[in-house]
Scaffold this motif. Structure first.
Motif, PDB file in Angstrom:
ATOM      1  N   GLY A   1       0.963  -0.773   0.250  1.00 25.89           N
ATOM      2  CA  GLY A   1      -0.123   0.117  -0.115  1.00 25.89           C
ATOM      3  C   GLY A   1       0.920   1.024  -0.439  1.00 25.89           C
ATOM      4  O   GLY A   1       0.315   2.390  -0.581  1.00 25.89           O
ATOM      5  N   ARG A   2       2.200   1.335   0.917  1.00 29.92           N
ATOM      6  CA  ARG A   2       2.796   2.523   0.842  1.00 29.92           C
ATOM      7  C   ARG A   2       3.688   2.770  -0.689  1.00 29.92           C
ATOM      8  O   ARG A   2       3.807   3.385  -1.129  1.00 29.92           O
ATOM      9  N   SER A   3       3.626   1.655  -0.928  1.00 32.43           N
ATOM     10  CA  SER A   3       4.256   1.599  -1.777  1.00 32.43           C
ATOM     11  C   SER A   3       3.907   2.274  -3.229  1.00 32.43           C
ATOM     12  O   SER A   3       3.683   2.534  -3.977  1.00 32.43           O
ATOM     13  N   ILE A   4       2.087   1.478  -3.298  1.00 30.56           N
ATOM     14  CA  ILE A   4       1.510   2.398  -4.182  1.00 30.56           C
ATOM     15  C   ILE A   4       1.212   4.218  -4.062  1.00 30.56           C
ATOM     16  O   ILE A   4       1.151   4.689  -5.409  1.00 30.56           O
ATOM     17  N   ILE A   5       1.144   4.266  -2.842  1.00 28.48           N
ATOM     18  CA  ILE A   5       0.980   5.812  -3.027  1.00 28.48           C
ATOM     19  C   ILE A   5       2.276   6.116  -2.706  1.00 28.48           C
ATOM     20  O   ILE A   5       2.292   7.549  -2.214  1.00 28.48           O
ATOM     21  N   ARG A   6       2.632   5.851  -3.498  1.00 27.80           N
ATOM     22  CA  ARG A   6       4.596   6.742  -3.017  1.00 27.80           C
ATOM     23  C   ARG A   6       5.411   6.925  -1.676  1.00 27.80           C
ATOM     24  O   ARG A   6       5.927   8.347  -2.440  1.00 27.80           O
ATOM     25  N   LEU A   7       4.729   6.580  -0.903  1.00 26.59           N
ATOM     26  CA  LEU A   7       5.738   6.799   0.408  1.00 26.59           C
ATOM     27  C   LEU A   7       6.849   6.029   0.580  1.00 26.59           C
ATOM     28  O   LEU A   7       7.961   6.256   1.297  1.00 26.59           O
ATOM     29  N   TYR A   8       7.212   5.406  -0.092  1.00 24.30           N
ATOM     30  CA  TYR A   8       8.586   4.570  -1.218  1.00 24.30           C
ATOM     31  C   TYR A   8       8.934   5.028  -2.302  1.00 24.30           C
ATOM     32  O   TYR A   8       8.336   4.472  -3.154  1.00 24.30           O
ATOM     33  N   ASN A   9      10.402   4.726  -2.452  1.00 24.66           N
ATOM     34  CA  ASN A   9      10.560   4.664  -4.191  1.00 24.66           C
ATOM     35  C   ASN A   9      10.273   2.666  -3.846  1.00 24.66           C
ATOM     36  O   ASN A   9      11.561   2.521  -3.780  1.00 24.66           O
ATOM     37  N   THR A  10      10.294   2.745  -5.248  1.00 24.28           N
ATOM     38  CA  THR A  10      10.026   1.337  -5.980  1.00 24.28           C
ATOM     39  C   THR A  10      10.958   0.887  -6.328  1.00 24.28           C
ATOM     40  O   THR A  10      11.732   1.108  -6.860  1.00 24.28           O
ATOM     41  N   THR A  11      11.622  -0.398  -5.872  1.00 24.36           N
ATOM     42  CA  THR A  11      12.526  -1.464  -6.508  1.00 24.36           C
ATOM     43  C   THR A  11      12.555  -1.770  -7.797  1.00 24.36           C
ATOM     44  O   THR A  11      13.236  -1.383  -8.713  1.00 24.36           O
ATOM     45  N   GLY A  12      11.139  -2.158  -8.120  1.00 20.97           N
ATOM     46  CA  GLY A  12      11.212  -2.260  -9.323  1.00 20.97           C
ATOM     47  C   GLY A  12       9.493  -2.628  -9.752  1.00 20.97           C
ATOM     48  O   GLY A  12       9.030  -3.424  -8.988  1.00 20.97           O
ATOM     49  N   GLY A  13       9.575  -2.875 -11.013  1.00 19.68           N
ATOM     50  CA  GLY A  13       7.852  -2.781 -11.602  1.00 19.68           C
ATOM     51  C   GLY A  13       7.173  -1.771 -12.046  1.00 19.68           C
ATOM     52  O   GLY A  13       7.858  -0.830 -11.801  1.00 19.68           O
ATOM     53  N   GLU A  14       6.075  -2.316 -12.624  1.00 21.57           N
ATOM     54  CA  GLU A  14       5.426  -0.477 -12.683  1.00 21.57           C
ATOM     55  C   GLU A  14       4.150  -0.406 -11.781  1.00 21.57           C
ATOM     56  O   GLU A  14       2.980  -1.450 -10.835  1.00 21.57           O
ATOM     57  N   ILE A  15       3.410   0.093 -11.238  1.00 12.42           N
ATOM     58  CA  ILE A  15       2.638   0.890 -10.839  1.00 12.42           C
ATOM     59  C   ILE A  15       1.275   1.534 -11.607  1.00 12.42           C
ATOM     60  O   ILE A  15       1.496   2.753 -11.364  1.00 12.42           O
TER      61      ILE A  15
END
Length: 315
Positions: free
Chosen positions: A57-71
């Motif tokens: 959830g936090r990755s989706i809302i951009r609280l984290y910079n993702t390591t890989g993949g697409e949203i």
């Protein structure tokens, strides 16, 4: 993109969220998962503590910079968003309701200002009168009195504070809300009230939810589809009814076996299933479709086994 005349609002493709990358203590909190959520739908994400569901959830809302993949949200890959204006638009469209209604509200701010924070940031009110009118409408919408706007968070119960958090999320008129275990810190008697409120608001405001929780029975109650998560992986995805009645993956079975029922005789003889993953599992594991709309994390050779298992369960 449409599927069965339903528009996909969110599509997560091969999402990875690692921490301490390249170090001996590297953690693969979310390890290559994919799912989608249609407009107006509630997708429940369920699993034990530490499985990666809140990190998702936090990755989706951009609280984290993702390591890989697409949203992909509303047709745009939000992992590539740059610039304040585009990010502000995304922040307005996607909101989060947090797990802890005590920690998520600023104790030094009045409720009126907490709810209006997003209104102020996005300049959604022309003046103080319009701002206060909107806040009063939101308080009434979540079942609170407009006079509560002059109080501080510590003057409210846990359930009331969560209603304030919901009002804050609704203030910017979002399309999509991530509900990060919004009822786990509440008394059981209050949980159903908050869930019912979320369902009413979804219908009224045409909202789409990602509902994160560890209680499969509650997730089943509010969700259209469910994803079961274990150790950073999605191990099963299907309709809420299908997962609840015919969960196939051994981990899903263990979650289902732990759900208590108000039946002393049943509880006396209930046998709980414990999931024991082994090191000898196949290496070609991925989320595979067993029947239309029902996916299980397994090897190609296991598909027939799961299909036969499902057939027997539905007899």
């Amino acid at each position: 993109m449409t599927v069965a005349n339903k528009t996909r609002l969110l599509e997560v493709k091969n999402l990875k969220q690692y921490f301490n990358v390249g170090r001996p203590d590297e953690v693969k909190a979310v390890n290559d998962i994919s799912f989608y959520i249609n407009e107006g739908e509630t997708f429940g994400l369920v699993g034990e503590s530490g499985c990666g569901k809140s990190t998702t959830g936090r990755s989706i809302i951009r609280l984290y910079n993702t390591t890989g993949g697409e949203i992909i949200f509303d047709g745009e890959d939000i992992t590539t968003i740059k610039g304040r204006d585009r990010m502000n638009k995304f922040r307005r469209d996607v909101q989060m309701i947090y797990q802890d209604p005590y920690a998520s509200l600023n104790p030094r701010m009045k409720v009126r200002d907490i709810i209006a924070e997003g209104i102020d940031i996005h300049k959604l009110a022309k003046n103080d009168e319009e701002r206060n009118k909107r806040v009063n409408e939101l308080l009434k919408l979540v079942g609170l009195d407009p006079s509560h706007g002059t109080r501080y968070p510590h003057e409210f119960s846990g359930g009331q504070r969560q209603r304030i958090g919901i009002a804050r999320a609704l203030a910017v008129e979002p399309k999509f809300i991530i509900c990060d275990e919004p009822i786990s810190a509440l008394d059981v008697s209050i949980q159903a009230q908050v869930v019912n409120l979320l369902q009413e608001l979804q219908e009224q405001q045409k909202l789409t939810y990602l509902f994160i929780a560890h209680d499969l029975s509650m997730v089943k109650y509010i969700s259209d589809r469910i994803g079961v998560m274990y150790f950073g992986k999605l191990v099963e995805v299907g309709s809420a009814e299908e997962i609840y009645k015919y969960g196939l993956h051994p981990y899903t079975e263990s979650l289902l076996s732990a759900i208590p029922l108000p039946d002393p005789e049943y509880e006396r003889h209930r046998v709980r299933t414990t999931y024991h993953p082994t090191d000898t599992e196949a290496t070609d594991l991925e989320l595979r479709e067993i029947v239309p709309g029902h996916y299980v994390y397994c090897s190609a050779s296991d598909v027939t086994t799961y299909q036969e298992k499902l057939r027997k369960l539905k007899k």
